[in-house]
Design a protein around this motif. Sequence first.
Motif, PDB file in Angstrom:
ATOM      1  N   ILE A 101       0.952  -1.394   0.038  1.00  0.00           N
ATOM      2  CA  ILE A 101      -0.092  -0.061  -0.077  1.00  0.00           C
ATOM      3  C   ILE A 101       0.808   1.455   0.034  1.00  0.00           C
ATOM      4  N   ILE A 102       2.072   1.150   0.249  1.00  0.00           N
ATOM      5  CA  ILE A 102       3.082   2.426   0.349  1.00  0.00           C
ATOM      6  C   ILE A 102       3.452   2.642  -1.184  1.00  0.00           C
ATOM      7  N   THR A 103       3.362   3.841  -1.479  1.00  0.00           N
ATOM      8  CA  THR A 103       4.096   4.467  -2.532  1.00  0.00           C
ATOM      9  C   THR A 103       5.486   5.059  -2.277  1.00  0.00           C
ATOM     10  N   PRO A 104       6.614   4.518  -3.209  1.00  0.00           N
ATOM     11  CA  PRO A 104       7.719   4.942  -2.823  1.00  0.00           C
ATOM     12  C   PRO A 104       7.790   6.541  -3.436  1.00  0.00           C
ATOM     13  N   VAL A 149       3.962  13.064  15.277  1.00  0.00           N
ATOM     14  CA  VAL A 149       3.001  11.466  14.988  1.00  0.00           C
ATOM     15  C   VAL A 149       3.488  11.120  13.433  1.00  0.00           C
ATOM     16  N   SER A 150       3.317   9.976  13.181  1.00  0.00           N
ATOM     17  CA  SER A 150       3.428   9.294  11.887  1.00  0.00           C
ATOM     18  C   SER A 150       2.037   8.724  11.619  1.00  0.00           C
ATOM     19  N   ARG A 151       1.624   8.596  10.576  1.00  0.00           N
ATOM     20  CA  ARG A 151       0.446   8.094  10.139  1.00  0.00           C
ATOM     21  C   ARG A 151       0.481   7.776   8.607  1.00  0.00           C
ATOM     22  N   VAL A 152      -0.190   6.849   8.209  1.00  0.00           N
ATOM     23  CA  VAL A 152      -0.050   6.294   6.611  1.00  0.00           C
ATOM     24  C   VAL A 152      -1.829   6.867   6.128  1.00  0.00           C
ATOM     25  N   HIS A 153      -1.516   7.686   5.015  1.00  0.00           N
ATOM     26  CA  HIS A 153      -2.699   8.025   4.483  1.00  0.00           C
ATOM     27  C   HIS A 153      -2.528   8.508   3.039  1.00  0.00           C
ATOM     28  N   PHE A 154      -3.622   8.142   2.314  1.00  0.00           N
ATOM     29  CA  PHE A 154      -3.653   8.280   0.791  1.00  0.00           C
ATOM     30  C   PHE A 154      -3.733   9.806   0.571  1.00  0.00           C
ATOM     31  N   ILE A 155      -3.164  10.297  -0.663  1.00  0.00           N
ATOM     32  CA  ILE A 155      -3.628  11.544  -0.976  1.00  0.00           C
ATOM     33  C   ILE A 155      -4.029  11.186  -2.650  1.00  0.00           C
ATOM     34  N   GLU A 156      -5.316  11.550  -2.823  1.00  0.00           N
ATOM     35  CA  GLU A 156      -6.039  11.635  -4.019  1.00  0.00           C
ATOM     36  C   GLU A 156      -6.474  13.019  -4.723  1.00  0.00           C
ATOM     37  N   CYS A 157      -6.013  13.084  -5.953  1.00  0.00           N
ATOM     38  CA  CYS A 157      -6.578  14.405  -6.644  1.00  0.00           C
ATOM     39  C   CYS A 157      -7.908  14.356  -6.859  1.00  0.00           C
ATOM     40  N   GLY A 158      -8.621  15.523  -6.614  1.00  0.00           N
ATOM     41  CA  GLY A 158     -10.106  15.521  -6.875  1.00  0.00           C
ATOM     42  C   GLY A 158     -10.255  15.201  -8.519  1.00  0.00           C
ATOM     43  N   HIS A 177      -6.289   5.879 -12.821  1.00  0.00           N
ATOM     44  CA  HIS A 177      -6.230   6.189 -11.421  1.00  0.00           C
ATOM     45  C   HIS A 177      -4.887   6.713 -10.893  1.00  0.00           C
ATOM     46  N   GLY A 178      -3.942   6.921 -11.360  1.00  0.00           N
ATOM     47  CA  GLY A 178      -2.862   7.151 -10.919  1.00  0.00           C
ATOM     48  C   GLY A 178      -2.442   8.643 -10.527  1.00  0.00           C
ATOM     49  N   MET A 179      -3.507   9.470 -10.425  1.00  0.00           N
ATOM     50  CA  MET A 179      -3.300  10.754  -9.131  1.00  0.00           C
ATOM     51  C   MET A 179      -3.903  10.315  -8.054  1.00  0.00           C
ATOM     52  N   LEU A 180      -2.904   9.061  -7.548  1.00  0.00           N
ATOM     53  CA  LEU A 180      -3.376   8.481  -6.145  1.00  0.00           C
ATOM     54  C   LEU A 180      -2.101   7.993  -5.650  1.00  0.00           C
ATOM     55  N   SER A 181      -1.666   8.202  -4.449  1.00  0.00           N
ATOM     56  CA  SER A 181      -0.531   7.634  -3.736  1.00  0.00           C
ATOM     57  C   SER A 181      -0.798   7.622  -2.286  1.00  0.00           C
ATOM     58  N   CYS A 182       0.379   6.795  -1.669  1.00  0.00           N
ATOM     59  CA  CYS A 182      -0.260   6.562  -0.226  1.00  0.00           C
ATOM     60  C   CYS A 182       1.045   6.519   0.345  1.00  0.00           C
ATOM     61  N   SER A 183       1.438   7.439   1.854  1.00  0.00           N
ATOM     62  CA  SER A 183       2.555   7.339   2.193  1.00  0.00           C
ATOM     63  C   SER A 183       2.357   7.394   3.688  1.00  0.00           C
ATOM     64  N   GLU A 184       3.688   7.261   4.495  1.00  0.00           N
ATOM     65  CA  GLU A 184       3.834   7.332   5.903  1.00  0.00           C
ATOM     66  C   GLU A 184       4.094   8.850   6.053  1.00  0.00           C
ATOM     67  N   TRP A 185       3.062   9.600   6.661  1.00  0.00           N
ATOM     68  CA  TRP A 185       3.633  11.026   6.649  1.00  0.00           C
ATOM     69  C   TRP A 185       3.894  11.286   8.271  1.00  0.00           C
ATOM     70  N   TYR A 234       6.346  17.323   7.403  1.00  0.00           N
ATOM     71  CA  TYR A 234       7.854  17.731   7.162  1.00  0.00           C
ATOM     72  C   TYR A 234       8.341  16.291   6.672  1.00  0.00           C
ATOM     73  N   GLY A 235       7.757  15.048   6.989  1.00  0.00           N
ATOM     74  CA  GLY A 235       8.584  13.770   6.735  1.00  0.00           C
ATOM     75  C   GLY A 235       7.438  12.958   6.091  1.00  0.00           C
ATOM     76  N   GLN A 236       8.141  12.293   4.980  1.00  0.00           N
ATOM     77  CA  GLN A 236       7.530  11.230   4.345  1.00  0.00           C
ATOM     78  C   GLN A 236       8.312   9.877   4.037  1.00  0.00           C
ATOM     79  N   ASN A 237       7.700   9.007   4.289  1.00  0.00           N
ATOM     80  CA  ASN A 237       8.310   7.638   4.066  1.00  0.00           C
ATOM     81  C   ASN A 237       9.621   7.509   4.917  1.00  0.00           C
ATOM     82  N   GLY A 238       9.786   7.972   6.192  1.00  0.00           N
ATOM     83  CA  GLY A 238      10.832   8.025   6.881  1.00  0.00           C
ATOM     84  C   GLY A 238      12.164   9.135   6.574  1.00  0.00           C
ATOM     85  N   GLU A 239      11.765  10.120   5.715  1.00  0.00           N
ATOM     86  CA  GLU A 239      12.720  11.005   5.493  1.00  0.00           C
ATOM     87  C   GLU A 239      11.961  12.329   5.211  1.00  0.00           C
TER      88      GLU A 239
END
Length: 427
Positions: A101-104, A149-158, A177-185, A234-239
């Motif tokens: 589920i995680i997008t690089p 805090v660190s949480r996993v959420h998707f972002i999808e363009c409208g 469907h590629g205007m969609l990604s999911c990261s740990e924020w 300020y963080g995404q996927n650990g960096e």
Amino acid sequence: MPEGPPADPSRRGLLARAAALSGGALALGAGGRARGEDDLSKNLPPNEPVWSRTLGAPILASPYGVPSKYEAGVKRRESPGLTRTAHSSVAFTPLQNLFGIITPSGLHFERHHAGVPDVDPHQHRLMIHGLVAYPRLYTMDDIVRFPSVSRVHFIECGANTGMEWANVAVPTVQYSHGMLSCSEWTGVLLSTLLDEAGIDRRKAKFVLAEGADGASLTRTVSLSMALDDVMVCYGQNGEMLRPEQGYPLRLLVPGVQGVSSVKWLRRLEVGDAPWNTREESLHYVDLMPGGVHRQYTWIQEAKSVITAPSGGQVLLDKGYHEITGLAWSGRGKVKRVDVSTDGGRNWRTAKLQEPVLTKALTRFRIDWTWDGGPALLQSRAMDDTGYVQPAIRQLRAVRGTRSIYHNNAIQTWRVDASGEVSNVQVL
């Protein structure tokens, strides 16, 4: 998109064609790189492959790790002609090539309104003002000192899947469907910053977020959302955030159309009414039947898509295949995903792969034995509020066909007897 090689009915020919088309994962792995006959005969067992006969690259040959050269085809892609300028365009995530589920971070979709600014974090500031008792001006050093805090959420363009409202418009899931990604924020809850600023809870109803890009993109967020799960990240996927994802600071409004998650965040103003900015009155509005414009459509409703098999891919043989895809809901968790292989006449419930998180992508899987005949693959998501993803005819009955935004209709992929998969609509 690159054209495939000349038709070849052999298994090797199908391998090459699948590799050339977007999403060759069904044939040769995520990178979809076909090899020549000489390479195969030289390196296949029982022969000792050439890479086992010599030293490999030394440590730190690449100080910041990069994918294998054989995965070079796995990349974001821009749709030609989608916008007038590349500075306000879209780069689509290759959903067909991803696992879990995680997008690089390097494959997270991009959508900009004035290009990617080069923001110096040492000079960047976040201002909080308006209906607050103690206006604040924070440096990045100030922000990272707050409890995080660190949480996993998707972002999808409208506008994700927006080209599919009237007719099939694009060939692959990357473009549909590629205007969609999911990261740990990682970041600070907005409620923490607003509490320190002392918001006027009697009058305050909304927060205006403004970015530091050339467009000074601004969006209104309701105070109820701001005090719930909205983050200043300020963080995404650990960096640290990538520049194209808002470095050094962005807003994240989970479950809401991506434009509300303002990047390069520089200002938060607390007020008592929506601001009706350019991106809220002229854009990101739903064109309803009868000429009515619907504003402030916050939530990305429950939605799903099969990523394999999907458009542009090729099934090599009949027999066992695993159907897999992604489901998500801006209202909470995905509760169930049903899959049909006959265009919606019959449905089976897929297995949800853990973890199943709130307002995050959920991976689903189901076994399928292909008999070699035509098939119509669909997925249908239900979230924990009971909302069920609609068929395109159901959505059009309410929304018409003139919309651009918030298309969460069921997607259909047609599998031909040849094994080729294409994008179709089943009403």
